[in-house]
Design an enzyme around this catalytic site. Structure first.
Site, PDB file in Angstrom:
ATOM      1  NE  ARG A 150      -1.114  -1.442   3.775  1.00  0.00           N
ATOM      2  CZ  ARG A 150      -1.112  -1.322   5.108  1.00  0.00           C
ATOM      3  NH1 ARG A 150      -2.170  -0.897   5.740  1.00  0.00           N
ATOM      4  NH2 ARG A 150      -0.038  -1.618   5.808  1.00  0.00           N
ATOM      5  CG  LEU A 247     -16.396  -3.595   5.994  1.00  0.00           C
ATOM      6  CD1 LEU A 247     -17.104  -4.405   7.064  1.00  0.00           C
ATOM      7  CD2 LEU A 247     -17.311  -3.435   4.779  1.00  0.00           C
ATOM      8  CB  CYS A 257      -3.831   0.588  -6.952  1.00  0.00           C
ATOM      9  SG  CYS A 257      -2.099   1.009  -6.749  1.00  0.00           S
TER      10      CYS A 257
END
Ligand code: UGA
Length: 426
Positions: A150, A247, A257
Site C-alpha cells: 500500500r 469497511l 491502483c
C-alpha cells in the site's frame, strides 16, 4: 528492477536492505540522478533512509543503462507502469518495450518477473516478445510475482507481507525465487501457475474495492433511513468471515491502483464474455460517494459564489503525497465551478496539487488554512487532523461548519463544541 516507480523503487530498496545486490534502472535520467544523490523522488515513510543505507553499503545502484541492468542481473523485475487506456484496458506498451530491451541485451539465463499489475495472460505475451526479439539462444523463465504494497506503508508492507505469490512454470525459476525470498521464513508463500498469480492481484484489489463500495452503499442507506453507518458496519465487520478492514465509508477510493485495476479487470471479463455488472456497481457507488458529499456542501452553504472554503487533505489517503484520482481534486473542482474560493492544506501533497491548481490558496498549517473560511471540508484522514483544537477552530472559522469526508471527527464532540457537523453515513 526495471522502473523506479512506487513498486520498483521500494521493492528494489528493500531487497538491497535484505542483502541482495540490486540495480534499479529507469529511462528517466533526471530521476536516476536524483536517486543517486539520495534526493527525494516520492514521499514514503523510511524510504530515504533505506536508499541512503543501500547506496552506502554498495548493495543498491541506480542506472539509466538498460544493457548494464540486464547483463549484470540474474533476476529481472519488470516494474514499469501500466496506465489505463481510454477504453479501460491496461496499456502494456511500456511492458512490451522492456521485454524487447531485455531480449536485446540478454547474455545468459535470466528469470524475468512481471511485478507490475497486469491483466491475466500478460506473461505469455512477454515470453513471446522476448523470444521474437532475442538475438542469441539464451534461456529464460517468466514468473509472475505480484506486489500487494500500500502506498504510504510500502517499506513496511514489503518487509512484512501477508503472503508472497509466485507464479511459475518450472522448478528452476521457482527455486531461484524461493532463494530470493529466503528471509521470509514466516510468511505464507503461494506457488501457483503464472495465470493464477496474475489473477490473484486483480482479484484482491477488486475485492477490496468491493468492500469499500459496500460500506459506502450502507452509508447511503443510513443517510436516507436515519441509521448510523459506523454502528452498522462495525457490527457487520465483527463477523470473522467478513472482517472489519476496508469497511470504512467515506468519499470513495482513489489512488493509482483501485480505479485503474477494476477497470482493467472489467476489460478482462469483457474479453472472456463474462458479465461485469459487479464492477459497474462498484464504480457507480464510488462516484456517488464523492458526488453525495459535494451535494451536502452545496445544500448547506447554499450560495457558494464568493464563499471561502478550507479543504484539509489533498492526497488520496494519508502518508503519501500522491494525488492521483484523489476525491479532494474532484471536490475542489466542483466547489470552484460554483465560484467558491479555496484554501487548501496537506502535510505532503501541496507541491503536487500546485501542478493542477495554481488558482487556489495554500496554507502552511491547518489553522492558517481555516482562518476566515465559511466552512471546513476534510478530505484526507491525516493523523494531525484528528487532533483538531475545537476552541481554536471556532475562533478562526466565520461559521462553525465541518464536512468530514473521512469520519475522523466525533460527531457528538463536534456538536457539543458548537459545530454544525456533516459526516458520512448518518
Ligand atoms: C492498494 C491495495 O491496498 C494494495 O494491496 C495494492 O498492492 C495496491 O493497491 C496496488 O495495487 O499497488 P493503495 O492504492 O496504496 O493500495 O491504497 P489503499 O490503502 O488500499 O487505499 C485505497 C483507497 O481506498 C484510498 O483512497 C482509501 O482512502 C480508500 N479506502 C480504504 C476507503 O475509502 N475505505 C476503506 O475502508 C479503506
Amino acid at each position: 528492477m526495471i522502473g523506479t516507480g512506487y513498486v520498483g523503487l521500494t521493492t528494489g530498496v528493500c531487497f538491497a536492505h535484505l542483502g541482495h545486490h540490486v540495480i534499479c534502472q529507469d529511462i528517466d535520467e533526471k530521476k536516476i540522478q536524483k536517486l543517486k544523490n539520495n534526493e527525494n523522488v516520492i514521499y514514503e515513510p523510511d524510504l530515504d533512509a533505506f536508499i541512503h543505507n543501500g547506496l552506502k553499503s554498495g548493495n543498491l545502484e541506480f542506472t539509466h543503462d538498460m544493457a548494464k541492468a540486464v547483463q549484470q542481473s540474474d533476476i529481472i523485475f519488470i516494474c514499469v507502469n501500466t496506465p489505463p487506456k481510454p477504453d479501460g484496458h491496461a496499456d502494456l506498451k511500456y511492458v512490451e518495450q522492456v521485454a524487447r530491451d531485455i531480449a536485446k541485451h540478454m547474455n545468459g539465463y535470466k528469470v524475468i518477473i512481471d511485478k507490475s499489475t497486469v491483466p491475466i495472460r500478460t506473461a505469455e505475451k512477454v515470453k513471446e516478445t522476448i523470444n521474437k526479439y532475442s538475438k542469441g539462444d539464451f534461456k529464460f523463465d517468466i514468473v509472475s510475482n505480484p506486489e500487494f504494497l500500500r502506498e504510504g506503508h510500502a517499506v513496511y508492507d514489503i518487509l512484512h507481507p501477508n503472503r508472497i505469490v509466485i507464479g511459475v512454470e518450472n522448478a528452476r525459476s521457482r527455486d531461484m525465487m524461493l532463494e530470493l525470498y529466503t528471509s521470509f521464513q514466516n510468511t505464507p508463500i503461494k506457488i501457483t501457475s503464472i495465470k493464477s498469480a496474475e489473477l490473484i492481484k486483480h482479484g484482491a484489489n477488486t475485492f477490496l474495492a468491493t468492500k469499500i463500495s459496500f460500506a459506502n452503499l450502507i452509508a447511503e442507506v443510513c443517510e436516507s433511513a436515519g441509521a448510523n453507518a459506523k454502528e452498522v458496519l462495525e457490527a457487520i465487520g465483527l463477523d470473522e468471515r467478513i472482517g472489519k478492514y476496508f469497511l470504512n465509508p467515506g468519499i470513495g477510493f482513489g489512488g493509482s491502483c483501485f480505479p485503474k485495476d477494476i477497470k482493467a479487470f472489467k476489460k478482462t471479463l469483457e474479453i472472456f464474455g463474462i458479465n461485469h455488472s459487479l464492477i459497474d456497481s462498484i464504480e457507480d457507488i464510488n462516484n456517488r460517494a464523492v458526488d453525495r458529499f459535494i451535494k451536502k456542501i452545496e445544500k448547506e452553504l447554499w450560495v457558494l459564489d464568493g464563499k471561502r472554503i478550507a479543504v484539509l487533505g489533498l492526497a488520496f489517503k494519508p502518508n503519501t503525497d500522491d494525488i492521483r484520482n484523489s476525491p479532494a481534486i474532484k471536490i475542489i473542482d466542483a466547489l470552484k465551478k460554483e465560484g467558491a474560493k479555496i484554501c487548501a492544506h496537506d502535510p505532503k501533497a501541496m507541491e503536487k496539487a500546485k501542478e493542477i491548481f495554481n488558482d487556489i490558496d495554500y496554507a502552511d498549517n491547518f489553522y492558517e488554512c481555516v482562518r476566515g473560511c465559511d466552512a471546513l471540508v476534510l478530505c484526507t484522514e491525516w493523523d494531525e487532523y484528528k487532533k483538531i483544537d475545537f476552541n481554536e477552530l471556532k475562533k478562526l472559522l466565520i461559521t462553525p461548519i465541518i464536512f468530514d469526508g473521512r469520519n475522523i471527527i466525533d460527531k457528538k464532540i463536534a456538536s457539543d463544541n458548537g459545530f454544525v457537523y456533516f459526516g458520512i453515513g448518518g
